[in-house]
Design a protein around this motif. Structure first.
Motif, short mmCIF file in Angstrom:
data_model
loop_
_atom_site.label_atom_id
_atom_site.label_comp_id
_atom_site.label_asym_id
_atom_site.label_seq_id
_atom_site.Cartn_x
_atom_site.Cartn_y
_atom_site.Cartn_z
N THR A 67 0.89 -1.16 0.00
CA THR A 67 0.00 0.00 0.00
C THR A 67 0.92 1.20 0.00
O THR A 67 1.54 1.53 1.02
N ALA A 68 1.07 1.85 -1.15
CA ALA A 68 2.12 2.86 -1.31
C ALA A 68 1.56 4.15 -1.88
O ALA A 68 0.75 4.13 -2.81
N VAL A 69 2.02 5.26 -1.31
CA VAL A 69 1.65 6.59 -1.79
C VAL A 69 2.87 7.25 -2.41
O VAL A 69 3.95 7.29 -1.79
N TYR A 70 2.70 7.75 -3.64
CA TYR A 70 3.75 8.47 -4.36
C TYR A 70 3.28 9.91 -4.51
O TYR A 70 2.36 10.19 -5.28
N GLU A 71 3.89 10.80 -3.76
CA GLU A 71 3.44 12.20 -3.71
C GLU A 71 4.53 13.13 -4.24
O GLU A 71 5.68 13.06 -3.81
N ARG A 72 4.16 13.97 -5.19
CA ARG A 72 5.09 14.93 -5.79
C ARG A 72 6.33 14.21 -6.35
O ARG A 72 7.44 14.72 -6.25
N CYS A 73 6.13 13.05 -6.93
CA CYS A 73 7.25 12.29 -7.48
C CYS A 73 7.35 12.52 -9.00
O CYS A 73 6.38 12.89 -9.65
N HIS A 74 8.55 12.31 -9.53
CA HIS A 74 8.81 12.41 -10.96
C HIS A 74 9.18 11.02 -11.45
O HIS A 74 10.19 10.45 -11.02
N LEU A 75 8.38 10.47 -12.34
CA LEU A 75 8.63 9.15 -12.92
C LEU A 75 9.00 9.35 -14.37
O LEU A 75 8.28 10.02 -15.12
N ARG A 76 10.13 8.77 -14.80
CA ARG A 76 10.63 9.01 -16.15
C ARG A 76 10.87 7.70 -16.88
O ARG A 76 11.57 6.81 -16.38
N THR A 77 10.28 7.58 -18.06
CA THR A 77 10.45 6.39 -18.89
C THR A 77 11.65 6.59 -19.81
O THR A 77 11.82 7.64 -20.42
N ARG A 97 -0.35 14.25 -7.33
CA ARG A 97 0.41 15.48 -7.59
C ARG A 97 1.83 15.19 -8.08
O ARG A 97 2.79 15.82 -7.66
N SER A 98 1.93 14.24 -8.99
CA SER A 98 3.22 13.83 -9.52
C SER A 98 3.29 14.14 -11.01
O SER A 98 2.42 14.81 -11.55
N ARG A 99 4.33 13.62 -11.68
CA ARG A 99 4.42 13.80 -13.13
C ARG A 99 5.16 12.62 -13.74
O ARG A 99 6.03 12.01 -13.11
N VAL A 100 4.78 12.30 -14.99
CA VAL A 100 5.43 11.24 -15.75
C VAL A 100 5.98 11.85 -17.02
O VAL A 100 5.23 12.41 -17.83
N SER A 101 7.29 11.78 -17.20
CA SER A 101 7.94 12.30 -18.40
C SER A 101 8.62 11.15 -19.13
O SER A 101 8.64 10.02 -18.64
N SER A 102 9.20 11.43 -20.31
CA SER A 102 9.77 10.34 -21.09
C SER A 102 10.93 10.80 -21.96
O SER A 102 10.93 11.91 -22.48
#
Length: 373
Positions: free
Chosen positions: A226-236, A267-272
């Motif tokens: 059970t995980a919360v990812y807050e204001r994180c940046h995930l990059r592919t 409140r995060s973002r996914v970039s690539s």
């Protein structure tokens, strides 16, 4: 940074120091220097450190030069490890007995402290067999109450260097403990970078990732926590080994069917790095060890860049467990990857449902965001 160049700078401490902007090792650095200058404010007696504290520095200016040696000395609960800038090339296990541990990067910049190794699931073990996905982890955290700040956890194994290996999962960190919090950390890898899991099917481990950076290509945030990812940046990452999309998947939750809550991204973002629409946002993982799993993922108020396939952002890992039968939902996401073109492909929460899709609901009486930093 290109994955190949990243691996090379992590491979040797001298190259890593230059790439990370670290000062060149002084003459005679192997001899411990007086004081604890590389530890900044955390080397001061007035620093707000709780419990017993050990200082780790690969240049010998602390209590230990490796994470393993420090952990061997820090038996029991409540230890704090403060890391001087440097590259710690080793595999690390924080077992269940070392509860309430805190790891701090002294420079308060995650790029300066790198814990890295290069095992993959298919890497041969010295005694025979292969490591498997879990065994490939550079760092494994089994203990409850773990906190990390300003540290990079990495696995720099590359497919291109090992064309003979088919088990390409290479975990940077596997987190199994309850109340595990990561702030301002980085997680670098390719396939299966961040394994947010639990110690058992019946253990609903709560984890919190705030202001973190995660990169990878296939299922690079996965597991049953059970995980919360807050204001994180995930990059592919880009992939030159594939001729067509999809290149990979950001999330692959494997939430136990009895667990009402899985992953919450807010409140995060996914970039690539990859071309547009080459990545799926998620696919459900129903492992053979738990065919009753019902993967759960809610992504809300998050910017999805053009790398995400907006038309069909979800896919099946197995046709026996279609994603439409799982617990996937979105709410008020923005960006080109969040555009709703085929409504049935974008399950969305109502405003009333979104009121309970919060960090408070997911983490219960544990409120790690109140701990500062």
């Amino acid at each position: 940074m290109h994955p190949v160049s990243r691996r090379r700078f992590l491979a040797t401490s001298a190259g890593a120091a230059a790439a990370l902007g670290l000062a060149a090792p002084p003459a005679g650095a192997a001899t411990p220097a007086a004081g604890r200058r590389p530890f900044g404010r955390f080397g001061s007696p007035t620093a707000r450190l709780t419990g017993q504290t050990l200082y780790v520095d690969p240049l010998g200016r602390g209590d230990h030069t490796s994470v393993r040696d420090a952990l061997a000395a820090a038996s029991g609960s409540g230890w704090t490890l403060v890391f001087a800038p440097g590259v710690y090339r080793e595999t690390v296990l924080l077992d269940v007995t070392r509860t309430e541990a805190t790891w701090i990067g002294a420079s308060e910049n995650a790029k300066d402290v790198v814990i890295v190794y290069d095992n993959a699931a298919g890497t041969p073990k010295p005694g025979g067999g292969t490591y498997g996905t879990t065994g490939s982890a550079t760092t494994t955290v089994q203990a409850d109450g773990f906190t990390a700040r300003w540290i990079t956890f990495a696995n720099d194994w590359l497919r291109a260097d090992h064309p003979d290996i088919v088990g390409t999962q290479a975990v940077a960190i596997k987190v199994q403990g309850d109340r595990s919090a990561f702030r301002h950390c980085r997680f670098l890898g390719h396939q299966d970078t961040l394994y947010a899991d639990s110690r058992a099917l019946t253990a609903f481990a709560r984890q919190y990732f705030a202001d973190c950076y995660v990169e990878g290509d296939v299922d690079f945030v996965f597991g049953r926590a059970t995980a919360v990812y807050e204001r994180c940046h995930l990059r592919t990452l880009n992939r030159t080994d594939l001729a067509a999309a999809p290149y990979g998947f950001v999330f692959a939750p494997s939430t136990a069917g009895a667990n009402p809550l899985g992953y919450l991204v807010t409140r995060s973002r996914v970039s690539s790095e990859a071309p547009d629409a080459c990545y799926k946002l998620a696919r459900p993982w129903v492992p053979s060890s738990d065919t009753t799993a019902r993967p759960s993922l809610t992504v809300r108020e998050t910017r999805l860049g053009p790398g995400i396939d907006a038309v069909a952002p979800y896919a099946n890992m197995s046709d026996a467990f279609p994603w439409q039968s799982q617990r996937f939902a979105e709410y008020r996401n923005t960006g080109p990857g969040a555009v709703v073109t085929v409504p049935e492909n974008r399950p969305r929460l109502t405003r009333e449902q979104a009121e309970s899709a919060t960090r408070e609901t997911y983490l219960g009486d544990w409120r790690p965001w109140k701990d500062g930093c």
